[in-house]
Scaffold this motif. Structure first.
Motif, short mmCIF file in Angstrom:
data_model
loop_
_atom_site.label_atom_id
_atom_site.label_comp_id
_atom_site.label_asym_id
_atom_site.label_seq_id
_atom_site.Cartn_x
_atom_site.Cartn_y
_atom_site.Cartn_z
N CYS A 20 0.76 -1.30 0.03
CA CYS A 20 0.08 -0.02 -0.10
C CYS A 20 0.77 1.19 -0.08
O CYS A 20 0.58 2.31 -0.77
CB CYS A 20 -1.13 0.10 1.37
SG CYS A 20 -2.17 1.27 1.22
N SER A 21 1.90 1.37 0.62
CA SER A 21 2.89 2.32 1.05
C SER A 21 3.52 2.82 -0.38
O SER A 21 3.85 3.91 -0.98
CB SER A 21 4.03 2.12 2.00
OG SER A 21 4.81 1.28 1.62
N PHE A 24 0.99 4.36 -2.74
CA PHE A 24 0.68 5.49 -2.31
C PHE A 24 1.78 6.53 -2.63
O PHE A 24 1.53 7.70 -3.23
CB PHE A 24 0.29 5.27 -0.82
CG PHE A 24 0.03 6.74 -0.02
CD1 PHE A 24 -1.36 7.17 -0.22
CD2 PHE A 24 0.92 7.60 0.32
CE1 PHE A 24 -1.77 8.07 0.30
CE2 PHE A 24 0.55 8.84 0.85
CZ PHE A 24 -0.78 9.16 0.91
N THR A 141 -3.44 -4.54 -2.78
CA THR A 141 -3.46 -3.32 -1.78
C THR A 141 -2.45 -2.38 -2.74
O THR A 141 -2.63 -1.06 -2.27
CB THR A 141 -2.51 -3.61 -0.67
OG1 THR A 141 -1.41 -4.32 -0.86
CG2 THR A 141 -3.51 -4.65 0.19
N GLY A 144 -4.75 -0.51 -4.14
CA GLY A 144 -5.42 0.51 -3.05
C GLY A 144 -4.69 1.72 -2.56
O GLY A 144 -5.40 2.87 -2.37
N GLY A 145 -3.55 1.38 -2.54
CA GLY A 145 -2.73 2.74 -2.18
C GLY A 145 -2.65 3.61 -3.17
O GLY A 145 -2.79 4.97 -2.82
N LEU A 177 2.07 3.78 7.99
CA LEU A 177 2.12 2.34 7.15
C LEU A 177 3.32 1.88 7.55
O LEU A 177 3.19 0.34 7.81
CB LEU A 177 1.95 2.76 5.67
CG LEU A 177 0.54 3.00 5.08
CD1 LEU A 177 0.52 3.35 3.60
CD2 LEU A 177 -0.49 1.98 5.39
#
Length: 388
Positions: A20-21, A24, A141, A144-145, A177
């Motif tokens: 995720c990170s 992101f 994910t 998602g990030g 995160l």
């Protein structure tokens, strides 16, 4: 933070925080490219070189990542890389001129390569330790990030135009995160028979990758070129070629991203039922054929259907290839991950060059060909059998 007692799920959530990170962080600075262009007074060509700098950093990361993986292990390298990417995000916001911004993004590409390798090593180790598929959901994910970063960028734009303020908030999210990931990552295993030193010494003698590893590298590069190019060019195709309205055009990237997230949520089940090889082969053919159909047919509806095929088909490619590479050792995983990061970051500018020379239809035709190339590469890779 909440505590998960089941060790598999605890490790899965911690590794998911890393995925995720990364999504992101990448999407955060990518979303502010127009603002960075204006702040630094860049031309369109200079923006293209700026994007290419990240790809260059990723492409040269292999020898660095290989050494760091051996010395630090995947857990420590993942946490260190995540923190460095946070600092680099702040550094990009504070970059006073174009050369500094180029240096920052080149280093960003390098540490993206580090984190990409380390977190996929953690994901592969998690599957191997507990005998349960998890990699596709972990890659979900990442998407998602990216979605979370897009929502934050939209919200920050409504409040302030300051890139520094936006990136400061994003950095705080990245720190949280990383802190959560630290609580559940798997420790790097050391052989109990005292052979660790001998293995480490033998690995210092660099050897050419095997033929199968090179096929994995090609599959990964073609797959990530498809992912990156569709995320960056689908909206422009909808607007300029399919002649969609301003309200409909953004649905191109929404369809691709949405289908990828959905497919990755279910792909671990597909892997267990049909095996990684069949999932990659069928998915890449679907992606290439669907996009080719859309380009030949033209129009908004055909484009959206073709983009949906790309998202659905290409979603499981990278998770499966990472797992296969990890089973051949850390050096194979490092090289394959470097190729994946390079394809993801360098693919969009490459398609841009083709589109500038021949038109966006031909640019996306290259993407369709890349998807079909994945299917050819997949036939040369040793895959985990269904249920294995």
């Amino acid at each position: 933070m909440f505590r998960v007692h089941d060790p598999f799920h605890r490790g899965q959530l911690a590794t998911a925080a890393l995925f995720c990170s990364l999504g992101f962080q990448y999407a955060t600075w990518a979303a502010r490219i127009p603002a960075l262009k204006a702040d630094l007074g860049l031309t369109a060509a200079e923006v293209g070189v700026l994007l290419m700098a990240a790809g260059i950093g990723a492409s040269v990361s292999f020898p660095v990542v290989a050494v760091l993986m051996r010395r630090l292990g995947s857990r420590r390298l993942a946490l260190l890389s995540a923190l460095c990417l946070t600092v680099l995000l702040l550094g990009l916001a504070a970059a006073p001129d174009y050369p500094v911004a180029l240096l920052v993004l080149c280093l960003d590409g390098l540490f993206v390569g580090c984190l990409n390798t380390a977190m996929n090593a953690q994901g592969a180790a998690l599957e191997a330790r507990y005998g349960r598929n998890a990699m596709a959901r972990l890659h979900a994910t990442f998407s998602g990030g990216s979605l979370l970063a897009a929502l934050l960028a939209s919200g920050m734009n409504a409040v302030t135009s300051s890139v520094r303020a936006h990136f400061a908030v994003a950095a705080a999210v990245l720190v949280l995160l990383t802190a959560y990931a630290r609580t559940g990552l798997l420790p790097d295993e050391v052989p109990a028979d005292g052979t660790a030193g001998k293995e480490a010494k033998s690995r210092r003698t660099w050897a050419l990758p095997s033929r199968v590893t090179w096929w994995m590298c090609c599959a990964m590069a073609f797959g990530t070129v498809t992912e990156g190019a569709m995320n960056d060019w689908s909206t422009l195709y909808m607007k300029d070629v399919a002649e969609a309205s301003a309200e409909i055009a953004p649905l191109g990237i929404a369809v691709v991203s949405g289908m990828m997230v959905v497919a990755r949520l279910f792909a671990d089940g597909w892997r267990g039922r049909w095996g990684d090889g069949r999932v990659v082969l069928a998915g890449s053919v679907l992606a290439g054929a669907g996009l080719a159909f859309a380009l030949v047919s033209g129009g908004v509806v055909a484009a959206l259907c073709g983009f949906a095929c790309v998202g659905l088909g290409i979603a499981a490619v990278t998770p499966c290839v990472y797992v296969a590479a990890a089973k051949r050792g850390s050096d194979s995983l490092t090289l394959v991950a470097a190729m994946g990061t390079t394809g993801l970051l360098a693919g969009p500018p490459l398609i841009g060059f083709v589109a500038n020379a021949s038109g966006l239809v031909w640019g996306l035709a290259v993407v369709a060909a890349a998807s079909l190339a994945v299917s050819l590469c997949s036939t040369r890779i040793s895959w985990t059998p269904a249920g294995g």
